[in-house]
Design an enzyme around this catalytic site. Sequence first.
Site, PDB file in Angstrom:
ATOM      1  N   GLU A  91     125.222  16.080  20.227  1.00  0.00           N
ATOM      2  CA  GLU A  91     124.811  17.413  20.643  1.00  0.00           C
ATOM      3  C   GLU A  91     124.707  18.365  19.461  1.00  0.00           C
ATOM      4  O   GLU A  91     125.438  18.239  18.487  1.00  0.00           O
ATOM      5  CB  GLU A  91     125.823  17.957  21.659  1.00  0.00           C
ATOM      6  CG  GLU A  91     125.708  17.225  22.981  1.00  0.00           C
ATOM      7  CD  GLU A  91     126.860  17.509  23.924  1.00  0.00           C
ATOM      8  OE1 GLU A  91     126.596  18.043  25.000  1.00  0.00           O
ATOM      9  OE2 GLU A  91     127.999  17.196  23.596  1.00  0.00           O
ATOM     10  N   CYS A 104     125.194  24.663  15.256  1.00  0.00           N
ATOM     11  CA  CYS A 104     126.363  23.805  15.139  1.00  0.00           C
ATOM     12  C   CYS A 104     125.856  22.358  15.192  1.00  0.00           C
ATOM     13  O   CYS A 104     125.228  21.948  16.166  1.00  0.00           O
ATOM     14  CB  CYS A 104     127.292  24.138  16.304  1.00  0.00           C
ATOM     15  SG  CYS A 104     128.773  23.154  16.351  1.00  0.00           S
ATOM     16  N   CYS A 111     134.188  10.385  17.393  1.00  0.00           N
ATOM     17  CA  CYS A 111     134.998  10.714  16.215  1.00  0.00           C
ATOM     18  C   CYS A 111     136.230   9.840  16.231  1.00  0.00           C
ATOM     19  O   CYS A 111     136.840   9.615  17.279  1.00  0.00           O
ATOM     20  CB  CYS A 111     135.404  12.187  16.233  1.00  0.00           C
ATOM     21  SG  CYS A 111     136.353  12.673  14.770  1.00  0.00           S
ATOM     22  N   CYS A 115     141.804  13.917  17.682  1.00  0.00           N
ATOM     23  CA  CYS A 115     142.657  15.078  17.947  1.00  0.00           C
ATOM     24  C   CYS A 115     142.870  15.225  19.449  1.00  0.00           C
ATOM     25  O   CYS A 115     141.958  15.032  20.239  1.00  0.00           O
ATOM     26  CB  CYS A 115     142.027  16.342  17.371  1.00  0.00           C
ATOM     27  SG  CYS A 115     141.770  16.251  15.598  1.00  0.00           S
ATOM     28  N   CYS A 118     140.560  17.637  21.653  1.00  0.00           N
ATOM     29  CA  CYS A 118     139.118  17.607  21.409  1.00  0.00           C
ATOM     30  C   CYS A 118     138.445  16.558  22.284  1.00  0.00           C
ATOM     31  O   CYS A 118     138.816  15.386  22.273  1.00  0.00           O
ATOM     32  CB  CYS A 118     138.857  17.322  19.938  1.00  0.00           C
ATOM     33  SG  CYS A 118     137.113  17.087  19.561  1.00  0.00           S
ATOM     34  N   LEU A 226     143.407  23.522  11.005  1.00  0.00           N
ATOM     35  CA  LEU A 226     144.831  23.399  10.703  1.00  0.00           C
ATOM     36  C   LEU A 226     145.673  23.167  11.961  1.00  0.00           C
ATOM     37  O   LEU A 226     146.407  22.192  12.053  1.00  0.00           O
ATOM     38  CB  LEU A 226     145.283  24.666   9.958  1.00  0.00           C
ATOM     39  CG  LEU A 226     146.590  24.602   9.199  1.00  0.00           C
ATOM     40  CD1 LEU A 226     146.582  23.502   8.144  1.00  0.00           C
ATOM     41  CD2 LEU A 226     146.886  25.954   8.530  1.00  0.00           C
ATOM     42  N   HIS A 227     145.605  24.072  12.889  1.00  0.00           N
ATOM     43  CA  HIS A 227     146.198  23.942  14.239  1.00  0.00           C
ATOM     44  C   HIS A 227     147.721  23.914  14.306  1.00  0.00           C
ATOM     45  O   HIS A 227     148.275  23.945  15.406  1.00  0.00           O
ATOM     46  CB  HIS A 227     145.677  22.702  14.971  1.00  0.00           C
ATOM     47  CG  HIS A 227     144.202  22.582  14.996  1.00  0.00           C
ATOM     48  ND1 HIS A 227     143.385  23.610  15.401  1.00  0.00           N
ATOM     49  CD2 HIS A 227     143.369  21.569  14.645  1.00  0.00           C
ATOM     50  CE1 HIS A 227     142.121  23.222  15.310  1.00  0.00           C
ATOM     51  NE2 HIS A 227     142.083  22.003  14.846  1.00  0.00           N
ATOM     52  N   CYS A 346     133.285  24.970  21.511  1.00  0.00           N
ATOM     53  CA  CYS A 346     133.971  24.090  20.565  1.00  0.00           C
ATOM     54  C   CYS A 346     134.770  23.033  21.300  1.00  0.00           C
ATOM     55  O   CYS A 346     135.525  23.354  22.219  1.00  0.00           O
ATOM     56  CB  CYS A 346     134.987  24.863  19.744  1.00  0.00           C
ATOM     57  SG  CYS A 346     134.312  26.149  18.772  1.00  0.00           S
TER      58      CYS A 346
HETATM   59  N1  SAH Z   1     135.753  17.330  12.916  1.00  0.00           N
HETATM   60  C1  SAH Z   1     135.661  18.619  12.363  1.00  0.00           C
HETATM   61  C2  SAH Z   1     134.491  19.416  12.870  1.00  0.00           C
HETATM   62  C3  SAH Z   1     134.175  19.328  14.333  1.00  0.00           C
HETATM   63  S1  SAH Z   1     135.296  20.089  15.442  1.00  0.00           S
HETATM   64  C4  SAH Z   1     136.942  19.388  12.537  1.00  0.00           C
HETATM   65  O1  SAH Z   1     137.810  18.938  13.275  1.00  0.00           O
HETATM   66  O2  SAH Z   1     137.075  20.420  11.892  1.00  0.00           O
HETATM   67  C5  SAH Z   1     134.967  21.815  15.185  1.00  0.00           C
HETATM   68  C6  SAH Z   1     136.119  22.738  15.564  1.00  0.00           C
HETATM   69  O3  SAH Z   1     136.334  22.738  16.978  1.00  0.00           O
HETATM   70  C7  SAH Z   1     137.430  22.311  14.936  1.00  0.00           C
HETATM   71  O4  SAH Z   1     138.106  23.402  14.377  1.00  0.00           O
HETATM   72  C8  SAH Z   1     138.176  21.781  16.117  1.00  0.00           C
HETATM   73  O5  SAH Z   1     139.541  21.831  15.907  1.00  0.00           O
HETATM   74  C9  SAH Z   1     137.724  22.670  17.227  1.00  0.00           C
HETATM   75  N2  SAH Z   1     137.971  22.135  18.545  1.00  0.00           N
HETATM   76  C10 SAH Z   1     138.003  20.841  18.912  1.00  0.00           C
HETATM   77  N3  SAH Z   1     138.260  20.732  20.221  1.00  0.00           N
HETATM   78  C11 SAH Z   1     138.405  21.983  20.706  1.00  0.00           C
HETATM   79  C12 SAH Z   1     138.644  22.515  21.994  1.00  0.00           C
HETATM   80  N4  SAH Z   1     138.772  21.738  23.058  1.00  0.00           N
HETATM   81  N5  SAH Z   1     138.713  23.843  22.131  1.00  0.00           N
HETATM   82  C13 SAH Z   1     138.538  24.642  21.062  1.00  0.00           C
HETATM   83  N6  SAH Z   1     138.284  24.201  19.817  1.00  0.00           N
HETATM   84  C14 SAH Z   1     138.216  22.888  19.641  1.00  0.00           C
HETATM   85 FE1  SF4 Z   2     137.175  14.717  15.388  1.00  0.00          FE
HETATM   86 FE2  SF4 Z   2     137.397  16.524  17.304  1.00  0.00          FE
HETATM   87 FE3  SF4 Z   2     139.416  16.153  15.605  1.00  0.00          FE
HETATM   88 FE4  SF4 Z   2     137.162  17.322  14.751  1.00  0.00          FE
HETATM   89  S1  SF4 Z   2     138.583  18.144  16.291  1.00  0.00           S
HETATM   90  S2  SF4 Z   2     138.328  15.689  13.729  1.00  0.00           S
HETATM   91  S3  SF4 Z   2     135.642  16.213  15.995  1.00  0.00           S
HETATM   92  S4  SF4 Z   2     138.622  14.650  17.060  1.00  0.00           S
END
Ligand code: SAH
Ligand code: SF4
Length: 386
Positions: A91, A104, A111, A115, A118, A226-227, A346
């Site tokens: 997407e 974006c 991936c 995470c 995500c 970072l999270h 996101c």
């Molecule tokens: N893999 C890369 C880029 C793609 S994700 C990364 O992790 O940075 C892009 C952003 O969306 C990242 O900051 C990720 O932490 C955030 N993200 C992922 N899942 C999300 C969700 N369910 N709600 C809000 N942000 C999210």
């Molecule tokens: Fe992969 Fe989603 Fe983690 Fe970004 S946030 S590294 S897309 S699993």
Amino acid sequence: MAVNLLDFDLEGLAAYCESLGEKRFRAVQLYRWIHQRGESDFEKMSDLAKSLRAKLAGVAEVRALPLISEHRSADGTIKWLFDVGDGNAVESVYIPEDDRGTLCVSSQAGCAVGCRFCSTGHQGFSRNLSTGEIVAQLWFAEHRLRGAEGERANATNDTRVVDNVVMMGMGEPLQNYAALVPALKTFLDDHAYGLSRRRVTVSTSGMVAMIDRLREDCPVALAVSLHAPNDALRNELVPLNRKDGIGALLDACVRYLDAAPRDFVTFEYCMLDGVNDTPELARELVKLVKGRVPCKLNLIPFNPFPASGLKRSSRERVMAFAKVLQDAGIVTTVRKTRGDDIDAACGQLAGEVQDRTRAHERMVRAPVRVVRRMDRQDGPLQETKA
Ligand code: SAH
Ligand code: SF4
């Protein structure tokens, strides 16, 4: 199969043209037709030597990604789903704002980082996109929107529609490094999209060695997801943290800034209710980064999806967290959620990727630890509007 000309940055295209016995300036012309004009039909590239057009016919093509669907959100956000074969889809999301248009872009089908919060991570990893498949997303969006629609009201002389690209779609861009760098070079090249380095952002979950390579090969703006302010929590949310840890990640960010087009790194922090959103953790975050890494904090309200088992932090909690950071002098923004009515926000991007690694089941079996809500007693903080 025909060579996909979207796979080449200008150097690559020049080398390809030379292999056909053509001069470098022909490659510049061809590159401009493809990226600046959005042309894919060699016959229509009127000032391109007939000999080159004849050589390209049959051996090369400008291969667009087949479009599966287009969804438009009430707020103007557009999500496109593209077919990348074998049941996989990726997407791209276009986000119009008053003063700019952001695209974006995805870097992988699925991936492997996995995470917890995500949706793409829950799908598991299918494959890397090629350079051409990454570039095809901007090629498509820019020329579709620039066309008859005149998507932005102020698109007068400057006809560009997308002036900001963020590698924040599906996938971890630094795990697809070889394909990523030529794509970035095409985004930046004045003969192609001519985007400013400051307006092309690579977002990474934090691959230390690759951040160092990007600094050498193609420094653009850097966002690091970072999270969490400590390794114990980050290990649970972003599994690859177990490899290098936060300390090494922050050191890589500092090194990156030597070459970066901006003088700060953006830390993204997805706000998960009861998991990483307490004022204690905000204070720990301040201690971690202050005076160490010039940075801005971008708090992202978690976009829930079924199967995550996680909840979005309340607005009050996000604001309280932001206030701790702001009071410590750290520039902090809260990301507006766009396009969530079409699942384009996101972390909601999932495509049709098949669950090949069973990552989803692994995650459901190992739920995220929920931290105690110590801040319940911190009445005044919760009432603060940052
Ligand atoms: N893999 C890369 C880029 C793609 S994700 C990364 O992790 O940075 C892009 C952003 O969306 C990242 O900051 C990720 O932490 C955030 N993200 C992922 N899942 C999300 C969700 N369910 N709600 C809000 N942000 C999210
Ligand atoms: Fe992969 Fe989603 Fe983690 Fe970004 S946030 S590294 S897309 S699993």
